[in-house]
Design an enzyme around this catalytic site. Structure first.
Site, PDB file in Angstrom:
ATOM      1  N   GLU A  12      -5.370 -42.371 -34.086  1.00 57.58           N
ATOM      2  CA  GLU A  12      -4.054 -42.444 -33.439  1.00 57.58           C
ATOM      3  C   GLU A  12      -3.220 -41.215 -33.772  1.00 57.58           C
ATOM      4  O   GLU A  12      -2.507 -40.680 -32.937  1.00 57.58           O
ATOM      5  CB  GLU A  12      -3.348 -43.728 -33.854  1.00 57.58           C
ATOM      6  CG  GLU A  12      -4.039 -44.969 -33.293  1.00 57.58           C
ATOM      7  CD  GLU A  12      -3.485 -46.250 -33.859  1.00 57.58           C
ATOM      8  OE1 GLU A  12      -3.485 -46.420 -35.101  1.00 57.58           O
ATOM      9  OE2 GLU A  12      -3.057 -47.106 -33.069  1.00 57.58           O
TER      10      GLU A  12
ATOM     11  N   GLU B 249      -9.574 -51.614 -35.963  1.00 54.71           N
ATOM     12  CA  GLU B 249      -8.581 -52.565 -36.442  1.00 54.71           C
ATOM     13  C   GLU B 249      -8.952 -54.023 -36.143  1.00 54.71           C
ATOM     14  O   GLU B 249      -8.624 -54.921 -36.911  1.00 54.71           O
ATOM     15  CB  GLU B 249      -7.219 -52.255 -35.837  1.00 54.71           C
ATOM     16  CG  GLU B 249      -6.561 -50.994 -36.367  1.00 54.71           C
ATOM     17  CD  GLU B 249      -6.996 -49.725 -35.652  1.00 54.71           C
ATOM     18  OE1 GLU B 249      -8.050 -49.725 -34.990  1.00 54.71           O
ATOM     19  OE2 GLU B 249      -6.288 -48.712 -35.795  1.00 54.71           O
TER      20      GLU B 249
END
Ligand code: T1G
Length: 701
Positions: free
Chosen positions: A105, A125
């Site tokens: 990210e 995640e």
């Protein structure tokens, strides 16, 4: 700060330096923004490269910080990524080895990305019960397309950089470097090539369009696929909702939606459980009194004694890891049968496309057999998997003591016998250890490493390392009857028996605990594994511990020869050749008759009580295992019960689950069970560790 700043000519370089994987902890986040400020304030700097030192670009947000105040320290990861996007000078991410979660990210917040081949790229995640919470669900679809991005986010699986870089139309990577070695220089050259570009012309992922041509239909299809994965925990479905928002909302609104969904997951018990297990699995490999740099013994060849189910399965673990194995048996036909089974297992994998033919042949080339102990004299590690009887083990270890070379590790696959007694059969107890594999040994991840009182520390370090090499979750246990897992399942099984005496049926108990999340309840499991195994252990224990109170129903069942699927009947009836468990009128009648013999009037027992008595029995025995020093950490106990006994992963293990329920509540329930005349009052006294933690207002962990 765990990020370094330097300037090379007109290029500023920010290097994350937070080993082992550049987790984006608070000190790293500060280091990055500090470097950005310096670079943007320095007129000599025309472009910026950001990279990671060591073995990863970045493994993502610092999981060790979750739930601590550090995770909330500014700048948070979202702010860091906004700072990257706001830079007036072009930023190039130089990505190598591993770029995962928040690390990816962060790279997506840069203007450009140069990546080394062989880099693992993932948004994992979901495996922590979360979703990418720093823009990943909004940016990744913009650079890879909705479908590729959704697959990566919902699976959490890594993809190699060269595969992604070669995808048509991808905008994730601007350049695939020639090699990891040349990555940094190529990233610097790339930065020079965009140096001085006006800020308004710098590409931002957030500005890319994000649409799917058949959005509604695609997401409905995807939702149907994902719903099954979400059965026990919500993360996969919320990942999908977040990615869908990227196609239906403006970027900033999509970011708000992502944050809303992320926060829900971060607070969920399922994510707490998965994050606990991520850390517990890694902590299990650390033995408090054995330093991580303890020198290990070289394991080049392994000897396995016994070519039965366990010996064969154990051998496959080492063959799979490329380690030569020599199997010893007493008779040639036993050897032939054992090798035949190994071949059959591999051939089945080849047939399913899970194993390439050449790999199969390579593994079989590492396998040799012998009928002579002396042929094991050069083995570095010898594991016996012979009949579970102390006299047999004695004969084996006396032979091993005679022939094994000095320094060879002598391991017993015993599941309940005393490893200290076994070690005493040799003149080298320091080289003796228990390696308790679980059947099928080539499939089950759990390996209980049983340390005797004289087991040397380098033996332990070596066995833990070889356990990791053969892809096991290794947990150290002290010496006691049943070590960790079998000692706990004994109490679980006792409660299952008492529940039958008091009014429950096998199918009610199984259904209740399977609804809680176990793959199989105790009675279906007994029928699968063989009820005669527990019968033999109870017989042995009834001699050693005549006072042990337990229900006789299981014995009565075995006296009828109902050992389970292998005899076509157990707690349940089975149709020939089928595995479907059919409630048995005969068994239920046997249970009713037994209650009458005991003078018990059956009572209605709730599913809630069934689950509490089964699970809290594990917790109380687990606490006693900690008190006795048999296990060193409650997370170890969770790992044992998860990887060896099918405890539902999204509940984090018995000890974590008890902490989530609250030890006060667990202890109160135990005190209620202690008042039940049919039960075992002594057992249900909350373990002193539980009482201590409750008094201190603390939990396990
Ligand atoms: N944070 C902190 N420590 C980490 C870590 C992380 N993200 N990843 C690994 N470690 C530690 C690990 O505990 C161990 O430490 C050591 O590194 C080696 O790990 C906002 C919220 C990166 C592929 O889920 O998959 O970003 O025990 O044995 O086999 O959207 O670790 O030695 O003290 O596994 O070489 C998302 C998890 C986080 C990646 C390396 N990231 N890590 O594998 O080593 S959430 C992940 C891994 C997030 C954002 C969200 C693997 C690895 P110790 P290891 P490895």
């Amino acid at each position: 700060m765990t990020a370094e700043y330097k300037v090379l000519g007109e290029i500023a370089v920010i290097t994350m330096t937070n080993p082992p994987v550049n987790g984006l902890g608070s000190s790293t986040r500060v280091g990055i923004t500090d470097g950005l400020s310096k670079a943007n304030d320095d007129p000599a700097v025309k472009a910026i490269v950001i990279t990671g030192a060591g073995k990863a670009f970045s493994g993502g947000a610092d999981i060790k910080e979750f739930g601590t105040s550090k995770a909330l320290q500014e700048p948070n990861l979202l702010s860091v990524i906004l700072a990257l996007e706001a830079s007036t000078k072009p930023i190039v991410a130089a990505i190598h080895s591993v770029v995962m979660g928040g690390g990816l990210e962060l790279a997506l917040g840069c203007h450009y990305r140069v990546v080394a081949p062989g880099t693992s790229v993932a948004l994992p995640e979901v495996k922590l019960g979360l979703l990418p919470g720093a823009g990943g669900t909004q940016r990744l679809p913009r650079v890879l397309g909705v479908e590729t991005a959704l697959n990566m986010i919902v699976s959490g699986e890594p993809v190699k950089s060269e595969l992604l870089a070669s995808a048509p139309g991808q905008k994730l990577f601007d350049k695939l470097a020639a090699s990891a070695e040349s990555l940094f220089d190529e990233a610097v050259e790339f930065a020079k090539s965009v140096a001085g570009k006006p800020a308004a012309e710098l590409p931002l992922v957030r500005n890319l369009p994000c649409k799917h041509p058949q959005g509604d239909a695609y997401f409905q299809f995807a939702k149907n696929m994902v719903t099954g994965m979400s059965k026990n925990y919500p993360a996969p479905l919320k990942c999908l909702e977040a990615v869908r928002a990227a196609t239906t909302m403006k970027f900033d609104d999509g970011m708000v939606e992502e944050r809303r969904l992320f926060t829900q997951l971060m607070l969920s018990p399922e994510s707490s459980a998965l994050r606990h297990l991520f850390m517990a699995e890694r902590a299990a490999s650390k033995i408090p009194d054995v330093p991580e740099d303890t020198p290990q013994r070289a394991i080049k060849t392994v000897g396995v004694i016994g070519a039965g189910t366990m010996g064969g399965g154990i051998s496959m673990n080492f063959l799979n890891a490329g380690i030569p194995v020599k199997i010893l048996e007493m008779k040639q036909e036993a050897l032939d049968r054992g090798v035949g089974t190994i071949k059959k297992n591999y051939e089945a994998q080849v047939k399913k496309g899970k194993l390439k033919q050449d790999k199969y042949e390579q593994r079989m080339s590492l396998l040799s057999t012998t009928l002579n102990y002396d042929d094991l004299k050069d083995c570095d590690l010898i594991i016996e998997a012979v009949f579970e009887e102390l006299g047999v083990k004695e004969a084996v270890f006396k032979e091993l003591d005679r022939i094994a070379k000095p320094g060879a590790i002598l391991a017993s696959n015993t599941s309940t016998l005393d490893v200290d007694k076994i070690a005493a059969f040799t003149k080298r107890p320091q080289d003796v250890v228990g390696t308790h594999f679980f059947s099928p040994a080539n499939v089950m991840k759990l390996l209980e490493v049983v340390r005797g009182k004289e087991t040397a520390k380098d033996v332990l370090a070596t066995v833990m390392a070889i356990g990791k090499k053969i892809k096991k979750t290794s947990v150290v246990s002290g010496v006691c009857d049943g070590f960790i897992g079998n000692r706990m399942i004994e109490q679980y099984s006792r409660q299952a028996g008492f529940l039958l005496d008091e009014g429950a049926t096998p199918q009610q108990v199984d259904k209740a605990i399977e609804k809680f999340g176990f793959a199989m309840g105790p009675f279906r499991m007994g029928d699968l594994a063989g009820n005669d195994i527990g019968w033999a252990i109870r017989k042995r224990r009834s001699v050693e511990r005549a006072d042990m109170k337990y229900s006789r129903t299981a014995d009565k069942l075995c006296e009828l020869g109902r050992f389970g699927q292998k005899t076509g009947a157990g707690w349940y009836d089975y149709q020939a050749g089928k595995r479907d468990a059919i409630p048995s009128d005969l068994v239920n009648k046997m249970i009713e008759d037994h209650r009458k013999e005991l003078g018990i009037t059956p009572r209605k027992i709730s599913d809630g009580e069934i689950v509490q008595r089964l699970v809290y029995a594990l917790v109380n025995e687990g606490a006693r295992i900690l008190e006795d020093g048999i296990a060193s950490k409650s997370g170890d106990i969770d790992m044992v019960y998860l990887t060896g006994y099918g405890f539902p992963i999204y509940r984090g293990g018995p000890m974590h689950y008890a902490s989530q329920v609250g030890l006060y509540n667990v202890a109160e329930a135990m005190k209620r069970f202690a008042k039940n005349p049919r039960d075992d009052a002594d057992f249900w006294q909350p373990a002193s560790l539980i009482q201590k933690l409750v008094a201190e207002g603390r939990n396990f962990g």
